[in-house]
Motif scaffolding. Structure first.
Motif, PDB file in Angstrom:
ATOM      1  N   ASP A   1      38.886  43.798  25.510  1.00  0.00           N
ATOM      2  CA  ASP A   1      40.274  43.424  25.816  1.00  0.00           C
ATOM      3  C   ASP A   1      40.360  42.235  26.758  1.00  0.00           C
ATOM      4  N   ALA A   2      39.546  42.271  27.803  1.00  0.00           N
ATOM      5  CA  ALA A   2      39.637  41.205  28.822  1.00  0.00           C
ATOM      6  C   ALA A   2      39.389  39.845  28.181  1.00  0.00           C
ATOM      7  N   VAL A   3      38.366  39.767  27.333  1.00  0.00           N
ATOM      8  CA  VAL A   3      38.017  38.475  26.727  1.00  0.00           C
ATOM      9  C   VAL A   3      39.052  38.058  25.687  1.00  0.00           C
ATOM     10  N   LEU A   4      39.480  39.006  24.855  1.00  0.00           N
ATOM     11  CA  LEU A   4      40.496  38.649  23.849  1.00  0.00           C
ATOM     12  C   LEU A   4      41.800  38.224  24.524  1.00  0.00           C
ATOM     13  N   LYS A   5      42.170  38.927  25.579  1.00  0.00           N
ATOM     14  CA  LYS A   5      43.457  38.613  26.229  1.00  0.00           C
ATOM     15  C   LYS A   5      43.395  37.280  26.971  1.00  0.00           C
ATOM     16  N   THR A   6      42.322  37.052  27.689  1.00  0.00           N
ATOM     17  CA  THR A   6      42.256  35.803  28.472  1.00  0.00           C
ATOM     18  C   THR A   6      41.968  34.601  27.586  1.00  0.00           C
ATOM     19  N   ASN A   7      41.142  34.781  26.563  1.00  0.00           N
ATOM     20  CA  ASN A   7      40.719  33.610  25.774  1.00  0.00           C
ATOM     21  C   ASN A   7      41.589  33.355  24.557  1.00  0.00           C
ATOM     22  N   LEU A   8      42.202  34.394  23.995  1.00  0.00           N
ATOM     23  CA  LEU A   8      42.970  34.179  22.756  1.00  0.00           C
ATOM     24  C   LEU A   8      44.471  34.453  22.920  1.00  0.00           C
ATOM     25  N   TYR A   9      44.825  35.591  23.499  1.00  0.00           N
ATOM     26  CA  TYR A   9      46.255  35.867  23.707  1.00  0.00           C
ATOM     27  C   TYR A   9      46.878  34.760  24.560  1.00  0.00           C
ATOM     28  N   SER A  10      46.087  34.221  25.465  1.00  0.00           N
ATOM     29  CA  SER A  10      46.555  33.137  26.338  1.00  0.00           C
ATOM     30  C   SER A  10      47.030  31.941  25.518  1.00  0.00           C
TER      31      SER A  10
ATOM     32  N   GLN B   1      50.467  29.013  39.787  1.00  0.00           N
ATOM     33  CA  GLN B   1      49.756  30.276  39.554  1.00  0.00           C
ATOM     34  C   GLN B   1      50.327  30.962  38.323  1.00  0.00           C
ATOM     35  N   GLY B   2      49.471  31.589  37.536  1.00  0.00           N
ATOM     36  CA  GLY B   2      49.942  32.365  36.387  1.00  0.00           C
ATOM     37  C   GLY B   2      48.757  32.928  35.629  1.00  0.00           C
ATOM     38  N   ASP B   3      48.804  34.238  35.394  1.00  0.00           N
ATOM     39  CA  ASP B   3      47.747  34.885  34.605  1.00  0.00           C
ATOM     40  C   ASP B   3      48.046  34.611  33.134  1.00  0.00           C
ATOM     41  N   VAL B   4      47.231  33.764  32.507  1.00  0.00           N
ATOM     42  CA  VAL B   4      47.536  33.333  31.135  1.00  0.00           C
ATOM     43  C   VAL B   4      47.434  34.463  30.116  1.00  0.00           C
ATOM     44  N   SER B   5      46.822  35.587  30.512  1.00  0.00           N
ATOM     45  CA  SER B   5      46.723  36.704  29.571  1.00  0.00           C
ATOM     46  C   SER B   5      48.020  37.526  29.533  1.00  0.00           C
ATOM     47  N   ASP B   6      48.971  37.204  30.399  1.00  0.00           N
ATOM     48  CA  ASP B   6      50.191  37.990  30.560  1.00  0.00           C
ATOM     49  C   ASP B   6      51.397  37.146  30.112  1.00  0.00           C
ATOM     50  N   TYR B   7      52.002  37.525  29.007  1.00  0.00           N
ATOM     51  CA  TYR B   7      53.083  36.709  28.414  1.00  0.00           C
ATOM     52  C   TYR B   7      54.222  36.460  29.402  1.00  0.00           C
ATOM     53  N   ASP B   8      54.669  37.516  30.075  1.00  0.00           N
ATOM     54  CA  ASP B   8      55.819  37.360  30.977  1.00  0.00           C
ATOM     55  C   ASP B   8      55.495  36.418  32.125  1.00  0.00           C
ATOM     56  N   ALA B   9      54.264  36.528  32.639  1.00  0.00           N
ATOM     57  CA  ALA B   9      53.854  35.653  33.750  1.00  0.00           C
ATOM     58  C   ALA B   9      53.834  34.191  33.291  1.00  0.00           C
ATOM     59  N   VAL B  10      53.361  33.969  32.074  1.00  0.00           N
ATOM     60  CA  VAL B  10      53.292  32.600  31.548  1.00  0.00           C
ATOM     61  C   VAL B  10      54.701  32.041  31.325  1.00  0.00           C
ATOM     62  N   GLU B  11      55.565  32.885  30.782  1.00  0.00           N
ATOM     63  CA  GLU B  11      56.952  32.445  30.539  1.00  0.00           C
ATOM     64  C   GLU B  11      57.597  31.999  31.846  1.00  0.00           C
ATOM     65  N   LYS B  12      57.380  32.786  32.891  1.00  0.00           N
ATOM     66  CA  LYS B  12      57.950  32.450  34.208  1.00  0.00           C
ATOM     67  C   LYS B  12      57.336  31.162  34.741  1.00  0.00           C
ATOM     68  N   MET B  13      56.014  31.059  34.635  1.00  0.00           N
ATOM     69  CA  MET B  13      55.318  29.884  35.176  1.00  0.00           C
ATOM     70  C   MET B  13      55.786  28.610  34.467  1.00  0.00           C
TER      71      MET B  13
ATOM     72  N   ALA C   1      34.649  36.196  18.765  1.00  0.00           N
ATOM     73  CA  ALA C   1      35.865  36.564  18.018  1.00  0.00           C
ATOM     74  C   ALA C   1      37.068  35.793  18.558  1.00  0.00           C
ATOM     75  N   ALA C   2      37.183  35.745  19.866  1.00  0.00           N
ATOM     76  CA  ALA C   2      38.322  35.036  20.473  1.00  0.00           C
ATOM     77  C   ALA C   2      38.253  33.542  20.168  1.00  0.00           C
ATOM     78  N   LYS C   3      37.065  32.984  20.298  1.00  0.00           N
ATOM     79  CA  LYS C   3      36.926  31.530  20.124  1.00  0.00           C
ATOM     80  C   LYS C   3      37.120  31.126  18.656  1.00  0.00           C
ATOM     81  N   ALA C   4      36.658  31.961  17.731  1.00  0.00           N
ATOM     82  CA  ALA C   4      36.904  31.678  16.308  1.00  0.00           C
ATOM     83  C   ALA C   4      38.398  31.818  16.019  1.00  0.00           C
ATOM     84  N   GLY C   5      39.027  32.803  16.643  1.00  0.00           N
ATOM     85  CA  GLY C   5      40.472  33.005  16.464  1.00  0.00           C
ATOM     86  C   GLY C   5      41.274  31.793  16.903  1.00  0.00           C
ATOM     87  N   MET C   6      40.817  31.143  17.943  1.00  0.00           N
ATOM     88  CA  MET C   6      41.546  29.957  18.433  1.00  0.00           C
ATOM     89  C   MET C   6      41.663  28.906  17.337  1.00  0.00           C
ATOM     90  N   HIS C   7      40.590  28.715  16.588  1.00  0.00           N
ATOM     91  CA  HIS C   7      40.673  27.653  15.580  1.00  0.00           C
ATOM     92  C   HIS C   7      41.532  28.074  14.376  1.00  0.00           C
TER      93      HIS C   7
END
Ligand code: CAA
Length: 248
Positions: free
Chosen positions: A108-117, A61-73, A157-163
């Motif tokens: 925010d929700a889309v940028l955080k889940t799709n790109l910050y992740s 389990q881990g919310d990919v939009s949350d840096y600390d959660a990902v680091e722990k996972m 925006a998020a998907k273009a940012g990924m590339h």
């Protein structure tokens, strides 16, 4: 591949349509697949379904939009299973709507889940990959990051940012045995696409020269190819897989 020393593949957003097909394909290829999820209830049902199909995935389990959660996972995965060789940044959501009505929270929700992740997950695996001089980072973007789509300013925006991310990271780690690539699927028969109103969806399908939605296993096939050791000269690329809907 060397089955005695199974490479570990982490797939984010594993319980969705694309995630499921990617996990199954990578498991069939011989990888040890670590399936990331966020929603406990959905994951429990998915685990049972996968077991029924003969796949007993390690699930984290881990919310990919949350840096600390990902680091722990990822720390937990490394301690319990080992370093991650293949990272598939697949988790993504939509919050579609005309831009003039788009709320800051839907942006925010889309940028955080799709790109910050992508930052959160990749940042936490990259140094291990560099140490081991092998790695594959595969970012699942979208045709709508390449061409835009009415109602998807946040998603495009998020998907273009990924590339953009892919291109730079590919250059930075090219000498370390690590490849970084983007896959840009078109409209695939997932719950995400089936949530688009039928009338609109039918118009979209009519624009696809091949004349149908893509299959999730067709995307998984490309992930498998890019993950392979033989794909070591491919990096910084963006693979369109959209039935001819967007050619450029
Ligand atoms: N092109 C041009 N104009 C459009 C339009 C379109 N595609 N869709 C709506 N409009 C117009 C409407 O007619 C309306 O015009 P008026 O103001 O003159 O009446 C105006 O734009 C606003 O329309 P709505 O109020 O209906 O807009 P909305 O905020 O409710 O959003 C929408 C509409 C839900 C975004 C709808 O257009 C839609 O579902 N579009 C498809 C989005 C899509 O393809 N999403 C992909 C999801 S799957 C995915 O993302 C996976 C992947 O990677 C491919």
């Amino acid at each position: 591949m060397d089955l005695e020393n199974k490479n570990v593949a982490l797939v984010t957003g594993s319980t969705g349509g694309l995630g499921t097909a990617i996990c199954i394909r990578l498991a069939n290829d011989g990888y040890r697949v670590v399936a990331n999820y966020n929603n406990e209830e959905k994951a429990a049902a998915w685990k049972i379904k996968m077991k029924g199909l003969g796949y007993d995935f390690d699930m984290y389990q881990g919310d990919v939009s949350d840096y600390d959660a990902v680091e722990k996972m990822i720390g937990k995965v490394e301690r319990e299973i080992g370093g991650i060789d293949i990272l598939v940044n697949n988790a993504g959501i939509t919050r579609d709507g005309a831009f003039r009505k788009m709320t800051p929270s839907n942006w925010d929700a889309v940028l955080k889940t799709n790109l910050y992740s992508v930052f959160n997950c990749t940042r936490n695996v990259i140094n291990q990959m560099i140490e081991r001089e092998f790695g594959r980072v595969i970012n699942i973007s979208s045709v709508n990051g390449q061409r835009g789509q009415f109602g998807q300013a946040n998603y495009s925006a998020a998907k273009a940012g990924m590339h953009g991310f892919t291109k730079t990271l590919a250059m930075e780690v090219a000498r370390k045995g690590i490849t970084v690539n983007t896959i840009s699927p078109g409209y695939i028969g997932t719950d995400m696409v089936m949530a688009v109103a039928e009338e609109i969806r039918n118009k979209i399908v009519a624009e696809i020269p091949i004349g149908r939605l893509g299959g999730t296993e067709e995307i998984a096939h490309l992930v498998s190819f890019l993950a392979s050791k033989e794909a070591s000269f491919i990096t910084g690329a963006n693979y369109a897989i959209n039935g001819g809907q967007h050619v450029y």
